[in-house]
Write a protein that holds these residues in place. Sequence first.
Motif, PDB file in Angstrom:
ATOM      1  N   THR A   4       9.105 -27.765  69.602  1.00  0.00           N
ATOM      2  CA  THR A   4       9.104 -27.360  70.773  1.00  0.00           C
ATOM      3  C   THR A   4       9.391 -28.558  72.143  1.00  0.00           C
ATOM      4  N   VAL A  10       8.379 -22.934  72.511  1.00  0.00           N
ATOM      5  CA  VAL A  10       8.840 -23.117  70.158  1.00  0.00           C
ATOM      6  C   VAL A  10      10.098 -23.046  70.575  1.00  0.00           C
ATOM      7  N   ASP A  49       3.124 -17.305  74.656  1.00  0.00           N
ATOM      8  CA  ASP A  49       3.729 -18.107  74.146  1.00  0.00           C
ATOM      9  C   ASP A  49       5.655 -17.731  73.627  1.00  0.00           C
ATOM     10  N   LYS A  51       8.975 -18.103  73.438  1.00  0.00           N
ATOM     11  CA  LYS A  51       9.676 -19.204  71.623  1.00  0.00           C
ATOM     12  C   LYS A  51      11.187 -18.469  71.988  1.00  0.00           C
TER      13      LYS A  51
END
Length: 356
Positions: A4, A10, A49, A51
């Motif tokens: 992270t 992420v 989220d 990533k």
Amino acid sequence: MVETNPNEIVVVKSENSKINTVDFDNLVFGRVFTDHMFVCDFENGKWQDPKITPYQPMTFEPSARVFHYGQAVFEGMKAYKDDDGKIFLFRPKQNYDRINKSASRLAIPEFPENYFFKGLETLLKMESDWIKPGLGNSLYIRPFVIATEPAISASPAATYRFMIICSPAKAYYNKPVRVLFAEKFSRSADGGVGFAKAAGNYAAQFYPTGLAQKKGFDQIIWTDASTHKYLEEAGTMNIFFRIGDKLITAPTSDRILDGVTRKSVLQLAEDLGIDYEVRPVSVKEIKDAAEAGNLKEIFGAGTAAVISPVSAFEHADDVFEIPQQENSYASLFKKTLTHIQHNLSEDKHSWRHEVK
């Protein structure tokens, strides 16, 4: 390996890079992709989220709305590396603003600016070795968003996926192109989505462009849908005409893409003291100028194409060859633009954006 980073993205790193299998001297545009991609999903009313993962296939249900109603928009950008290893983007805020403008027109939720730039810059730093220094080299960047909700009712989706993938690139066209002026088919119409980088705009061009290619032409210069009397843009680039020493291009509208390279060329023309006009350009005007020997140049401008000279055009079975100019505007703009992009000259308009 999952990490992270400080920006709360992420990061899942690829275990093995494929960079050593790539022949960077013989790239085919858009066929080779880097090791990683940026992914962010819109669910429950918000983007979340973000990533970075290894570049890989994805799985969607057959009922995903993008397959049925074409809710998909994209952008085209490039990253450049100078001889000191610094990475630069060229006017990236313009691309960010435009993808959201495109998204809004297709009822897709706008993407947050912080996710866009943090995701993009993190990805580029990870893929630094894929960005080769030197004029003519770049990393083409493709941000895009698609509707992923599994439902086939004719309405906007409730879920979407935003992604960024990258592809090392050289010139899109490696020689002057021959073009056909459209007489029947149209790229877009008033009130439509011509100004947006909607995926369907490009799919709709493939058939008429294929017909043109069978006649020995590389691209079509599209004409207005109402009368086919006015020239607008080519399939992969905005278009410029030089009559005498004057540069002319069509104004943007809801039919024409507001190209980043196009507006940069106009600013460079002003900087260089080149007389230019932004106004409707008729087929008749260009044919008359060609017949009189006053049409000096036609060239396209776009992120992938950069500056691409046109060597000939056809309309109504009339073919006009365009003699090569010794000191062409096209070569001047290309040199000036690429030197700014590669940090080889002054950037008086602050167009370069360093990735630190």
